[in-house]
Write a protein that holds these residues in place. Structure first.
Motif, PDB file in Angstrom:
ATOM      1  N   THR A 158       0.832  -1.205   0.000  1.00 48.80           N
ATOM      2  CA  THR A 158       0.000   0.000   0.000  1.00 48.80           C
ATOM      3  C   THR A 158       0.866   1.254   0.000  1.00 48.80           C
ATOM      4  O   THR A 158       0.547   2.252  -0.651  1.00 48.80           O
ATOM      5  N   THR A 188       2.083   1.889  -3.448  1.00 43.84           N
ATOM      6  CA  THR A 188       0.975   2.426  -4.239  1.00 43.84           C
ATOM      7  C   THR A 188       0.793   3.915  -3.964  1.00 43.84           C
ATOM      8  O   THR A 188       0.580   4.716  -4.880  1.00 43.84           O
ATOM      9  N   SER A 225      -1.665  -3.684 -10.861  1.00 43.15           N
ATOM     10  CA  SER A 225      -2.364  -3.697  -9.574  1.00 43.15           C
ATOM     11  C   SER A 225      -2.335  -2.312  -8.927  1.00 43.15           C
ATOM     12  O   SER A 225      -3.339  -1.847  -8.379  1.00 43.15           O
ATOM     13  N   ASN A 257      -5.697  -0.022  -8.162  1.00 43.38           N
ATOM     14  CA  ASN A 257      -6.027   0.471  -6.824  1.00 43.38           C
ATOM     15  C   ASN A 257      -6.140   1.992  -6.793  1.00 43.38           C
ATOM     16  O   ASN A 257      -6.990   2.554  -6.100  1.00 43.38           O
ATOM     17  N   THR A 279      -8.487   3.610  -0.853  1.00 47.02           N
ATOM     18  CA  THR A 279      -7.225   3.013  -1.297  1.00 47.02           C
ATOM     19  C   THR A 279      -6.178   3.067  -0.196  1.00 47.02           C
ATOM     20  O   THR A 279      -5.492   2.084   0.075  1.00 47.02           O
TER      21      THR A 279
END
Length: 681
Positions: A519, A522, A576, A580, A591
């Protein structure tokens, strides 16, 4: 050192080592000019002399950044105000004049809350009762200040005169002090303007002006002055004056606990950010005041178990006009153990010494007291040292600076059975004999040499250089590595193998932390995209826009390269990541949820003030921001974490700082080695 212009008072030598002078205020409440008298007493007399001590600040006591311009005052530490003493003149600074004037107007009988308080008719005041121009007397009196304050009937705290926000600030402080401890644990809305906050706490609503008045009160200079640590520590009773108001010390500490425990202190800091111009500098004081009030109580509650190392570390959160006072101001609170009874470990105030020598001696005595080298973890990286302390030995902490990074060994140091790591397990610490300061002999094992380093946290925040972290990982995959899984070692190094303030440990913990780290990656991609978008299109290209575009390209290519070979799934695929981000465009919180908050906190605590590095042996670590290619990673006997050293000459090194190095935190680098003796300078 000469007396201030206009001062003609003649100080007679004190007759004994336990003698002090006491000030008696002779002028009445209606008199404009102050009249005083000095008398000499002996603290060893029976019965003990009765007196109070005044605790105040020499310079400007007010915080004026929020006050209206017309309320600004120039209160300096210049001793230019005259008071009559035994028919002669003593010159004092303005804040002391106002304090004595207020005590004169107040008389001997006062009311503090429900308690009546009687001020003694004699008071000890450092600026008057110590002959400031006699350095020998000044040193000897400072050495006995803990005793002076301990034997006083009361410590009278003077926070300074009234300003236009004083009354309101005190009222808000008392509201917060009335909150019972059980309500401080409630889950409150994250907004100072939400009425539910005040309903939950059971206090009247506080307006924005109320909060700014409280901030102005809490940021008065007294709360950040290093000598107040000892003065409040030794006090039998504390009476607090703020202008014409008399306050309960317990109200101030209770209000600080409410602010700290509920998170309202953080919200107050953010509010002050919005109304002051120099954000970082100004808001630091709000945080420091709350932290300092906790330190006051911590010291009083643990009066007989505080090491010199801990006291010196506490002193770094306070200010001192004389740098040596970061050491001298805490000596009275330190109870020397059996290891500190030798004359070579004695520290007494001597204002004729160099600051660097005082700090080095204090650090050495701390090392001997603790019987290890974990004090080295408290040494800040070079960029965070004060410019005035550039000649300080590399192994000595700069006690004039507030710590910027969280020491890997913990702060304060944990109990022996609670310590997280022991990289030097099996390598004995050698007791230190007589030393030729500033050299510090140590025994250690060289692990490897730094060959590559990544961006600092500041560079990542300012110019999105997260890609340098992945670039070092790619280098590790392309070169021999001591790890079975270099990618696993990489992401765990970046958070010092710690998630949600605990060791990652179990398989379940690794999976949870790994998912959170994905995460974080991301988020890095998303925030970089947002920054590029904010700066405009290629038609309005700028050098900085080009820099960010290149950073984005690097990040993209590295993730595309590394994700397919990552067995841990800490590095998600590019598709991916994009999916997201797209899902969260309407609501970012979908998210970047709690996983992100936890992992971002873990990364920030580990990486702040540090940078990722790789050694010639393939070891990955995070170490001091100032580390360079060619620096050496060592395990030193008596230090629980590895250290980065810089060779000066054969057998002689400078300490760069502590480090987390994955795979050698539990003595793996020691083996059967006994190490070799080197010197830190």
């Amino acid at each position: 050192m000469s007396a201030p212009k206009g001062q003609n008072y003649k100080f007679s030598p004190l007759p004994s080592k336990s003698s002090i002078r006491l000030l008696r205020i002779l002028s009445g409440p209606s008199e404009q000019a102050l009249r005083c008298s000095l008398e000499v007493v002996d603290l060893s007399d029976t019965p003990e002399p009765s007196y109070d001590c005044l605790s105040y600040t020499w310079g400007n006591p007010l915080y004026q950044k929020i006050l209206p311009p017309q309320d600004g005052r120039e209160i300096t530490d210049e001793r230019k105000f005259r008071i009559e003493c035994d028919g002669l003149i003593i010159c004092v600074a303005e804040n002391l004049l106002e304090a004595l004037s207020q005590l004169s107007r107040n008389g001997l009988e006062s009311t503090s809350g429900p308690q009546r308080w009687r001020r003694q008719d004699r008071i000890w005041v450092d600026a008057i009762c110590i002959h400031q121009e006699d350095m020998e007397e000044r040193s000897s009196q400072v050495a006995m200040m803990e005793r002076i304050y301990r034997q006083a009937q009361n410590v009278v705290v003077w926070l300074g005169p009234d300003d236009t926000l004083t009354e309101l600030g005190i009222e808000v402080m008392q509201r917060l002090a009335s909150v019972p401890p059980e309500k401080r644990e409630l889950d409150l809305p994250d907004d100072l303007d939400n009425p539910e906050v005040y309903i939950g706490l059971g206090i009247p609503f506080c307006t924005p002006q109320d909060w700014l008045a409280l901030a102005t009160f809490l940021q008065r200079t007294w709360f950040s002055r290093v000598w107040v640590l000892q003065e409040s520590f030794a006090a039998r009773r504390i009476a607090v004056f703020c202008g014409t108001h008399i306050l309960n010390w317990t109200d101030i500490t209770a209000a600080s606990k409410t602010l700290g425990d509920t998170g309202l202190g953080r919200l107050l800091r953010e509010r002050v950010e919005r109304v002051t111009t120099t954000v970082i500098e100004e808001t630091r004081y709000v945080a420091n005041t709350l932290n300092n009030l906790y330190i006051f109580e911590e010291i009083r509650e643990n009066a007989h178990s505080l090491s010199l190392e801990t006291l010196l570390q506490y002193s770094r959160y306070f200010g001192a006009s004389n740098k040596m006072d970061h050491v001298y101001a805490v000596l009275g609170m330190w109870e020397r153990g059996p290891r500190q009874q030798t004359s070579s470990d004695s520290i007494t105030p001597q204002y004729t010494l160099r600051v660097e020598d005082v700090f080095a001696k204090a650090a050495l005595v701390s090392i001997r007291e603790m019987g290890d080298l974990n004090l080295l973890s408290l040494v800040e990286s070079a960029p965070f040292r004060s410019a005035e302390m550039s000649s300080l030995p590399s192994w000595v902490p700069d006690y004039t600076t507030t710590p910027f990074t969280e020491p890997l060994r913990g702060n304060p140091r944990p109990a022996e059975d609670e310590a997280r790591w022991n990289a030097s397990a099996g390598l004995e610490w050698e007791e230190l004999g007589a030393l030729d300061l500033p050299l510090l002999p140590v025994r250690g094992i060289q692990v490897s040499t730094v060959t590559h380093r990544a961006a600092t946290e500041a560079e990542i925040i300012d110019s999105h250089q997260e890609y340098t972290l992945l670039a070092l990982l790619k280098h590790c995959l392309d070169a021999p590595s001591p790890y079975a899984d270099p990618i696993d070692a990489w992401w765990r190094t970046l958070i010092k193998d710690t998630f949600q303030a605990s060791p990652i440990g179990s398989r379940e913990g690794i999976v949870e932390a790994c998912r959170a780290f994905a995460t974080l990656l991301t988020y890095w991609v998303w925030s970089l995209e947002m920054r590029i978008s904010e700066l405009g299109t290629p038609l309005t290209d700028t050098p900085f826009h080009q820099t960010l575009t290149k950073a984005y390209s690097h990040l993209h290519s590295l993730i595309v390269h590394l994700s397919p070979i990552d067995k841990t799934q800490a590095i998600p695929s590019w598709s991916s990541i994009r999916s997201n981000i797209k899902l969260g465009e309407a609501n970012v919180s979908e998210t970047f949820d709690q996983d992100y908050e936890h992992i971002a906190s873990s990364f920030r605590l580990a990486y702040m003030g540090r940078r990722l590095f790789v050694t010639a042996s393939g070891h990955q670590g995070i170490g001091p921001q100032a580390l360079e290619k060619g620096d050496e990673v060592w395990v030193l006997g008596g230090a629980r974490v590895p250290m980065v050293l810089r060779r000066v000459q054969e057998g002689m090194y400078g300490l760069v700082g502590e480090a987390y190095v994955h795979g050698i935190m539990e003595g793996e680098a020691v083996g059967e080695g006994k190490g070799r003796k080197i010197y830190l300078q």
